[in-house]
Each structure stands twice: as structure tokens, then as C-alpha cells.
Design a protein around this motif. Structure first.
Motif, PDB file in Angstrom:
ATOM      1  N   ILE A   1      29.725  35.823  38.750  1.00 36.91           N
ATOM      2  CA  ILE A   1      29.990  36.765  38.721  1.00 36.91           C
ATOM      3  C   ILE A   1      29.269  38.455  39.389  1.00 36.91           C
ATOM      4  CG2 ILE A   1      31.473  38.066  36.379  1.00 36.91           C
ATOM      5  CD1 ILE A   1      31.455  35.391  35.535  1.00 36.91           C
ATOM      6  N   ILE A   2      30.126  38.528  40.441  1.00 35.97           N
ATOM      7  CA  ILE A   2      29.003  39.977  40.618  1.00 35.97           C
ATOM      8  C   ILE A   2      29.511  41.151  39.748  1.00 35.97           C
ATOM      9  CG2 ILE A   2      29.055  41.841  42.645  1.00 35.97           C
ATOM     10  CD1 ILE A   2      30.282  39.028  44.239  1.00 35.97           C
ATOM     11  N   GLY A   3      30.214  41.613  38.949  1.00 37.52           N
ATOM     12  CA  GLY A   3      30.856  42.651  38.130  1.00 37.52           C
ATOM     13  C   GLY A   3      32.656  42.861  38.133  1.00 37.52           C
ATOM     14  N   GLU A   4      32.825  44.055  37.047  1.00 42.27           N
ATOM     15  CA  GLU A   4      34.339  44.397  37.705  1.00 42.27           C
ATOM     16  C   GLU A   4      33.538  45.739  37.432  1.00 42.27           C
ATOM     17  OE1 GLU A   4      37.615  43.958  33.904  1.00 42.27           O
ATOM     18  OE2 GLU A   4      35.606  43.807  33.497  1.00 42.27           O
ATOM     19  N   THR A   5      34.640  46.219  38.512  1.00 37.60           N
ATOM     20  CA  THR A   5      34.893  47.736  39.019  1.00 37.60           C
ATOM     21  C   THR A   5      36.955  48.283  39.131  1.00 37.60           C
ATOM     22  OG1 THR A   5      33.911  49.493  39.548  1.00 37.60           O
ATOM     23  CG2 THR A   5      34.247  47.665  41.450  1.00 37.60           C
ATOM     24  N   ASN A   6      37.116  49.150  38.753  1.00 37.35           N
ATOM     25  CA  ASN A   6      38.547  49.331  40.413  1.00 37.35           C
ATOM     26  C   ASN A   6      39.944  48.786  39.266  1.00 37.35           C
ATOM     27  OD1 ASN A   6      37.552  51.702  41.010  1.00 37.35           O
ATOM     28  ND2 ASN A   6      37.025  49.742  42.581  1.00 37.35           N
ATOM     29  N   ASN A   7      39.511  47.917  37.986  1.00 37.46           N
ATOM     30  CA  ASN A   7      40.657  47.296  37.944  1.00 37.46           C
ATOM     31  C   ASN A   7      40.524  45.807  38.338  1.00 37.46           C
ATOM     32  OD1 ASN A   7      41.325  48.891  35.756  1.00 37.46           O
ATOM     33  ND2 ASN A   7      42.893  50.275  37.311  1.00 37.46           N
ATOM     34  N   LYS A   8      39.120  45.160  38.449  1.00 39.55           N
ATOM     35  CA  LYS A   8      39.112  44.077  39.469  1.00 39.55           C
ATOM     36  C   LYS A   8      37.701  43.309  38.617  1.00 39.55           C
ATOM     37  CE  LYS A   8      42.045  45.171  43.576  1.00 39.55           C
ATOM     38  NZ  LYS A   8      42.035  45.921  44.651  1.00 39.55           N
ATOM     39  N   ILE A   9      37.686  42.101  38.933  1.00 39.09           N
ATOM     40  CA  ILE A   9      36.767  41.601  39.053  1.00 39.09           C
ATOM     41  C   ILE A   9      36.762  40.558  39.952  1.00 39.09           C
ATOM     42  CG2 ILE A   9      35.564  38.798  37.296  1.00 39.09           C
ATOM     43  CD1 ILE A   9      37.541  39.774  35.623  1.00 39.09           C
ATOM     44  N   TYR A  10      34.752  40.960  40.511  1.00 37.08           N
ATOM     45  CA  TYR A  10      34.205  39.400  41.437  1.00 37.08           C
ATOM     46  C   TYR A  10      33.241  38.997  41.183  1.00 37.08           C
ATOM     47  CZ  TYR A  10      36.529  44.603  43.925  1.00 37.08           C
ATOM     48  OH  TYR A  10      37.280  45.589  44.458  1.00 37.08           O
ATOM     49  N   ALA A  11      33.485  37.394  42.327  1.00 37.91           N
ATOM     50  CA  ALA A  11      32.423  36.998  41.751  1.00 37.91           C
ATOM     51  C   ALA A  11      32.638  36.267  43.183  1.00 37.91           C
ATOM     52  CB  ALA A  11      33.771  35.973  41.246  1.00 37.91           C
ATOM     53  N   LEU A  12      31.269  35.512  43.501  1.00 35.72           N
ATOM     54  CA  LEU A  12      30.731  34.970  44.570  1.00 35.72           C
ATOM     55  C   LEU A  12      31.247  33.194  44.656  1.00 35.72           C
ATOM     56  CD1 LEU A  12      29.399  35.640  47.626  1.00 35.72           C
ATOM     57  CD2 LEU A  12      27.197  34.607  45.926  1.00 35.72           C
ATOM     58  N   GLY A  13      31.851  32.950  45.939  1.00 40.18           N
ATOM     59  CA  GLY A  13      31.900  31.411  45.572  1.00 40.18           C
ATOM     60  C   GLY A  13      31.482  30.877  46.721  1.00 40.18           C
ATOM     61  N   LEU A  14      31.413  29.578  46.596  1.00 41.38           N
ATOM     62  CA  LEU A  14      30.157  29.284  47.826  1.00 41.38           C
ATOM     63  C   LEU A  14      31.092  27.505  47.457  1.00 41.38           C
ATOM     64  CD1 LEU A  14      28.092  28.361  49.541  1.00 41.38           C
ATOM     65  CD2 LEU A  14      26.144  27.762  47.578  1.00 41.38           C
ATOM     66  N   LYS A  15      30.773  27.245  49.147  1.00 39.75           N
ATOM     67  CA  LYS A  15      31.419  25.446  49.303  1.00 39.75           C
ATOM     68  C   LYS A  15      30.800  25.252  50.661  1.00 39.75           C
ATOM     69  CE  LYS A  15      36.118  23.540  51.044  1.00 39.75           C
ATOM     70  NZ  LYS A  15      37.549  23.799  51.509  1.00 39.75           N
ATOM     71  N   GLY A  16      30.469  24.221  50.312  1.00 40.06           N
ATOM     72  CA  GLY A  16      29.309  23.103  50.562  1.00 40.06           C
ATOM     73  C   GLY A  16      27.836  23.790  50.716  1.00 40.06           C
ATOM     74  N   LYS A  17      27.554  23.864  52.131  1.00 37.94           N
ATOM     75  CA  LYS A  17      26.048  24.150  51.884  1.00 37.94           C
ATOM     76  C   LYS A  17      25.439  26.011  52.092  1.00 37.94           C
ATOM     77  CE  LYS A  17      23.933  20.358  54.044  1.00 37.94           C
ATOM     78  NZ  LYS A  17      23.072  19.527  55.365  1.00 37.94           N
ATOM     79  N   SER A  18      26.857  26.196  52.850  1.00 39.92           N
ATOM     80  CA  SER A  18      26.595  27.875  53.115  1.00 39.92           C
ATOM     81  C   SER A  18      27.737  28.606  53.441  1.00 39.92           C
ATOM     82  CB  SER A  18      25.857  28.041  54.423  1.00 39.92           C
ATOM     83  OG  SER A  18      25.604  27.681  55.711  1.00 39.92           O
ATOM     84  N   ASP A  19      28.509  28.345  53.041  1.00 38.87           N
ATOM     85  CA  ASP A  19      29.775  29.156  53.644  1.00 38.87           C
ATOM     86  C   ASP A  19      29.963  29.620  51.946  1.00 38.87           C
ATOM     87  OD1 ASP A  19      30.810  28.197  55.447  1.00 38.87           O
ATOM     88  OD2 ASP A  19      31.920  26.521  54.693  1.00 38.87           O
ATOM     89  N   TYR A  20      30.070  31.451  51.703  1.00 43.64           N
ATOM     90  CA  TYR A  20      30.856  31.909  50.981  1.00 43.64           C
ATOM     91  C   TYR A  20      31.787  32.423  51.264  1.00 43.64           C
ATOM     92  CZ  TYR A  20      25.240  31.570  49.577  1.00 43.64           C
ATOM     93  OH  TYR A  20      23.631  30.836  49.680  1.00 43.64           O
ATOM     94  N   PHE A  21      32.178  32.462  49.591  1.00 44.96           N
ATOM     95  CA  PHE A  21      33.754  33.801  49.469  1.00 44.96           C
ATOM     96  C   PHE A  21      32.958  34.551  48.700  1.00 44.96           C
ATOM     97  CE2 PHE A  21      34.155  29.315  51.733  1.00 44.96           C
ATOM     98  CZ  PHE A  21      35.394  29.445  51.949  1.00 44.96           C
ATOM     99  N   LEU A  22      34.309  35.262  48.790  1.00 49.52           N
ATOM    100  CA  LEU A  22      34.447  36.867  48.094  1.00 49.52           C
ATOM    101  C   LEU A  22      35.392  36.285  47.081  1.00 49.52           C
ATOM    102  CD1 LEU A  22      33.457  39.603  46.798  1.00 49.52           C
ATOM    103  CD2 LEU A  22      34.840  40.585  48.696  1.00 49.52           C
ATOM    104  N   LYS A  23      35.643  35.783  45.904  1.00 51.49           N
ATOM    105  CA  LYS A  23      36.536  36.316  45.356  1.00 51.49           C
ATOM    106  C   LYS A  23      37.381  37.319  44.039  1.00 51.49           C
ATOM    107  CE  LYS A  23      36.159  31.132  44.050  1.00 51.49           C
ATOM    108  NZ  LYS A  23      37.248  30.083  45.057  1.00 51.49           N
ATOM    109  N   ILE A  24      38.274  37.567  44.056  1.00 53.35           N
ATOM    110  CA  ILE A  24      38.576  38.652  43.297  1.00 53.35           C
ATOM    111  C   ILE A  24      39.632  38.277  42.990  1.00 53.35           C
ATOM    112  CG2 ILE A  24      39.461  41.099  43.874  1.00 53.35           C
ATOM    113  CD1 ILE A  24      38.506  41.155  46.452  1.00 53.35           C
TER     114      ILE A  24
END
Length: 551
Positions: A45-68
Motif C-alpha cells: 500500500i503506497i499511500g493516500e493522497t488527493n482522495n485516492k489510495i495507491y497500491a502496488l500489485g504483482l502478477k507472476g514474477k515481474s509484472d507490476y501494476f498500479l492500483k488506484i
């Protein structure tokens, strides 16, 4: 003083507007709707700012996703792959993602073999998750060779305004380590840079050099803790150089060296806490030293050193041996009576500043077992088992002396399988030089089991509570000799150990295990302030983002 009783008899309170809310005596957990987008499990969980929560996702070995997520409803509104551009025809590898003063940056690295340069870059994301076309070069670290390129480490300031980054690398032919420290502002412009190169002297027996910790405080001051030790064979004594390097904003980031002097002991590890009282607190484990100057390496107790930033001096240094009662719980009565010490398998999990100015030091048994490689060459994989067992809770008085200590009894483990070449890129060090900053569980294995392990410490109104996942058969048990292992973490139940002002434990369990209840992942949480946490919970394929509020 109001007591915080965390009763985890989790009772369904209401279900409305896509929320599920669980009400506990002095804690409420509110979850958003189920995350149905399957592109990547949340690993940070990256943090919360501007009325949004940002999180980091990972699928497989190295496929990263930005979840808002939308802050109020904690509803997923965007889930985009993090596709980093190339730099000089080389793919950029993901390193970290941070929020600085409301601005989101993804940080990546690339190694240029021909030039022997390890480059770190930062790229800004917009609020809606669009990657900027502008790339900021943060480091261009000259290294000896590819296998000794080292690693990057990161800390953000308490107000998430500044980013402190460090690169470390070995120079084996020179018997040396180089480390470079940089502080960046919210635009990723460097505020200061400091480079050090530490050489190894073959005449020094049992030589060790450790970068123990680094930090940045609310005043944008930066700190590094180093521990250099060796045995003087002629004098038959252990020589310890234990120092804090301070780079203060008000002094134009001139380097100040603060010595912590002692004899007859060896520092095993160290963690740093910057306080609001213009001090830096150092805590960790120490060992005894034999008459011939050799360190015993086993854990004798907990030390506390207070650094006064106004005078650049060590005002206080206390070494507290583990008391007999604590040793009995950890070693058994027979070994405790013989005066045996603890194996060096405990790390400092967290430090809490108490209301009276003292500290609570929480350490955790942590062991990593690497199984036998399976497969051939780069296609090989290895099972890795992460074990996070009992926690030692040590309460220190304002002067650094022991107030009380106790043990949180838990037995947890999780096994993941990783590409064999990837595992050995984690951490950093050799027999003489090491970077203690690399001891945390890497992001690449989160989402596969280790995130269910460990615990979340909670401190409010002078009361400490520790929340973790446990086997439902351990209900009511606090004796370390009687607990059963966690087993299948998907079937875990939450429990809380609550400490009174004398360190006595009362355990709070659900009255009964609730079918299909969400399981909190203590390895993934974000502390907004002392009363509010962003948490992540799941049950099999069901995942939800949540908010834990202390009332």
C-alpha cells in the motif's frame, strides 16, 4: 488512562453501499467492495493522497501494476500495468514506488555493462495513473563489475516530503565497499550527496563493517549508522567503531560524526528512530566478548543509545541483559539457569516512542531457509521458506534502562518458489561488509504467502497491542511451549496480545471462527497516523482494501 482492548470477536455490524464494516470494542475495520480485477495481487500500500489510495500489485514474477482506489469507498477505479521505458536500449527494472508531497513516482534501475554504471531513474505518474514522458536520473553509480553492482535502498521522511536513497556496492579486488547517500526533494532534485569508501585491512582480525540503518527526520535531516569492528590480537580485545553520521538541513548538510563509545561488548544489529525531541534513538541487540577479544555473537540483551542532535553527542547508553523470566520463555528453564544467550536469529521489527519518553522495542524471530534448486541453469527454481516466530517485547524507561519485557508466542511460516537467479540478488554483503537494510522480505515474493506472517503493532493512549494471524486451536494460549503452528494461513484467525503497564499479557480472540471471514495480511499495511491504518485482507480469491481506525 483509557485502555485499548482489541476484541477480535469479529461481528458483522452492517453491510451497505458496497462496504463491509466490522465493529470491535475500540477498533473498527471498514472494507471496500471486493477487488474483482485479477491483474496482480496487492504487495504494497503506497499511500493516500488527493482522495485516492495507491497500491502496488504483482502478477507472476515481474509484472507490476498500479492500483488506484477511491478513498471514501475504497473501490478500485484503475489497475494499469507499470510499463517502464528503455534507457540506452536497456530495459529498466522496477525498484520502488513512492509518494512525495502528493506526487507519485516509480523508480527503476538499469545496469550498463560496457560502462560499468548502475543507473537509477524516477518517472512521475499522474493522478490517474499515466506515466510521464520525462525521466529523472537519480544515480549513475560507477561499480567494479556486474556481479558487484550492489543495490539501492529507500526511506521517505515522516511527512512524505523527501526521499532518502542509498546505493551500496563492493569492490572485492580493493577489499572495499562504497556507499552513496542522496536526499531528493518532491521534484526528485538532489538536495545533497555524500559518498564514502570503506577499505578492509588484512591485519585486522574478524573485521566486519555494517551499514546498520539510515533515516530522514521531519526536519529533512539525514542520518546513517555504521558499525565497524575487529579483534586486536595483540591486546586481546574487541575494537568497536559505532557511529552516527548526521547531515543537518540547518548546517547545509555538512557531515557531523557522532561517536558511541563502549568496551567489552559487540553490536549485533541496530535500528534508528528519529524523535520529535530533536534526538535520534538507536536500539538493537548486543553480545558479550571473551577474554581473548572474540565476540560470542549470541544475543545478550538490548541496548539503547540516545543521540542529542543539539550537541551532537551520545547522552545516554544502556545495555540491558535479558531477564531470567524472558530467557525461560525463549530457551527453557534448564538453559536459562545455565546463563545461555539467545541465537542471533532476531531482527528489530519496530520501535515505538512511549508517552513517558521511553521506548518499546519489538523484535521478531526470523529465519529464511533456501531449499534445493530444481531445474537446470537459468530455468531453475528454488523453494524458500520464511519463518517469523515469537516476538520479544522490551519496554525501556526514558533513561534507556529496562522497564519490563515479555514474549508474544506465535509460530508462523510460508514457502514460496522463486527463480533461483532472482533470489541471490536480494540483500547485500560479504563476509566482511554487509548492509543490514537488506534483511526485509523482498517485494518480489509478497502476494504468495509471506504477507500473512509477522504482526501489526498498535500503540494508543499508552497501551500496546500486537495483532497477528494465528491457528484457531491456540485460542486463549499465551505460553510459547503450548502453541501450535499457524498451518494454512488462509484459514487463520486474527488475535491480539494486549499489554498492561507492567508488561502482563491478555489475549483477545474471536469467540468462534467465522466461516469465510477475511484474513488480514499483517505484512502489507500503511500507517496514516497513530489512529488510522490502511490494511489489506483476503479469503482465497476474494480481496479487499480496508481501513482500521482506533477509537
Amino acid at each position: 488512562m483509557k485502555k485499548l482492548l482489541l476484541l477480535l470477536a469479529v461481528t458483522l455490524f452492517s453491510n451497505f453501499s458496497a462496504f463491509s464494516q466490522y465493529k470491535m470494542e475500540n477498533v473498527s475495520m471498514t472494507y471496500g467492495e471486493e477487488i474483482t480485477e485479477e491483474k496482480g495481487k496487492i504487495i504494497k500500500i503506497i499511500g493516500e493522497t488527493n482522495n485516492k489510495i495507491y497500491a502496488l500489485g504483482l502478477k507472476g514474477k515481474s509484472d507490476y501494476f498500479l492500483k488506484i482506489f477511491e478513498s471514501k469507498a475504497m473501490k478500485l477505479i484503475s489497475n494499469k500495468p507499470i510499463v517502464l521505458p528503455e534507457l540506452k536500449d536497456k530495459d529498466i527494472d522496477f525498484e520502488e514506488i513512492v509518494i512525495l508531497n502528493g506526487r507519485l513516482y516509480v523508480i527503476g534501475s538499469v545496469y550498463h555493462r560496457k560502462d560499468k554504471v548502475f543507473t537509477l531513474v524516477g518517472i512521475e505518474y499522474s493522478e490517474d495513473g499515466k506515466l510521464s514522458n520525462n525521466m529523472t536520473t537519480m544515480f549513475e553509480a560507477q561499480v567494479a563489475r556486474s556481479s558487484d553492482r550492489g543495490g539501492f535502498y529507500f526511506k521517505t521522511s515522516p511527512d512524505e516530503h523527501m526521499l532518502l536513497a542509498m546505493h551500496t556496492a563492493l569492490y572485492e579486488k580493493e577489499d572495499a565497499m562504497k556507499y552513496e547517500l542522496k536526499l531528493f526533494d518532491p521534484s526528485l532534485k538532489p538536495v545533497f550527496t555524500n559518498i564514502e569508501k570503506v577499505s578492509y585491512d588484512d591485519d585486522k582480525k574478524d573485521f566486519e563493517f555494517t551499514i546498520a540503518d539510515f533515516d530522514v527526520n521531519a526536519k529533512d535531516d539525514a542520518f546513517v549508522v555504521i558499525n565497524e569492528s575487529y579483534r586486536d590480537k595483540k591486546k586481546k580485545e574487541k575494537v568497536e567503531k559505532f557511529q552516527v553520521f548526521a547531515f543537518k538541513n540547518e548546517n547545509g548538510y555538512k557531515k557531523d560524526v557522532i561517536d558511541i563509545n563502549f568496551t567489552g561488548k559487540e553490536i549485533i544489529n541496530c535500528k534508528m528512530l528519529s524523535t520529535s525531541k530533536n534526538t535520534v534513538q538507536l536500539v538493537g541487540f548486543y553480545s558479550s566478548v571473551r577474554e581473548n577479544g572474540k565476540a560470542n555473537k549470541e544475543l545478550k540483551g538490548v541496548y539503547n543509545a540516545t543521540i542529542n542532535l543539539g550537541t551532537n553527542t551520545n547522552d545516554n547508553l544502556k545495555f540491558n541483559e535479558f531477564d531470567y523470566a524472558t530467557k525461560v520463555k525463549l530457551l527453557g528453564e534448564r538453559r536459562a539457569k545455565k546463563g545461555k544467550d539467545l541465537k542471533p536469529l532476531y531482527i528489530i521489527h519496530s520501535i515505538i516512542e512511549k508517552n513517558d519518553g521511553g521506548l518499546i522495542v519489538i523484535s521478531e524471530y526470523r529465519f529464511v531457509y533456501v531449499g534445493q534448486k530444481q531445474g537446470i541453469g537459468p530455468l531453475g527454481v528454488q523453494p524458500i521458506t520464511y519463518t517469523t516466530n515469537e516476538m520479544i517485547v522490551t519496554s525501556l524507561k526514558p533513561d534507556g534502562s529496562l522497564d519490563w519485557s515479555n514474549v508474544v508466542a506465535k509460530d508462523q511460516s510460508a514457502t514460496v518458489t522463486v527463480a533461483s537467479l532472482n533470489f541471490f540478488g536480494v540483500g547485500g554483503g560479504s563476509s566482511n561488509f554487509n548492509v543490514a537494510l537488506g534483511l526485509s522480505i523482498p517485494l518480489g515474493v509478497m502476494g504468495k504467502g509471506p504477507e500473512y506472517l509477522s504482526a501489526i503493532p498498535i500503540y494508543k493512549d499508552g497501551q500496546l497491542s500486537i495483532l497477528f494471524n494465528d491457528n484457531k486451536k491456540n485460542k486463549g494460549i499465551t505460553d510459547i511451549e503450548e502453541i501450535k503452528s499457524l498451518g494454512n494461513y488462509n484459514n487463520a484467525v486474527p488475535t491480539v496480545f494486549v499489554f498492561d503497564d507492567k508488561g502482563q499479557i491478555s489475549r483477545k480472540d474471536p469467540e468462534e471462527a467465522i466461516k469465510n471471514e477475511l484474513v488480514i495480511r499483517p505484512g502489507i499495511y500503511y500507517r496514516k497516523n497513530e489512529k488510522e491504518f490502511l490494511i489489506y485482507a483476503s479469503r482465497k480469491s476474494q480481496d479487499k482494501l480496508g481501513r482500521m481506525v482506533l477509537q
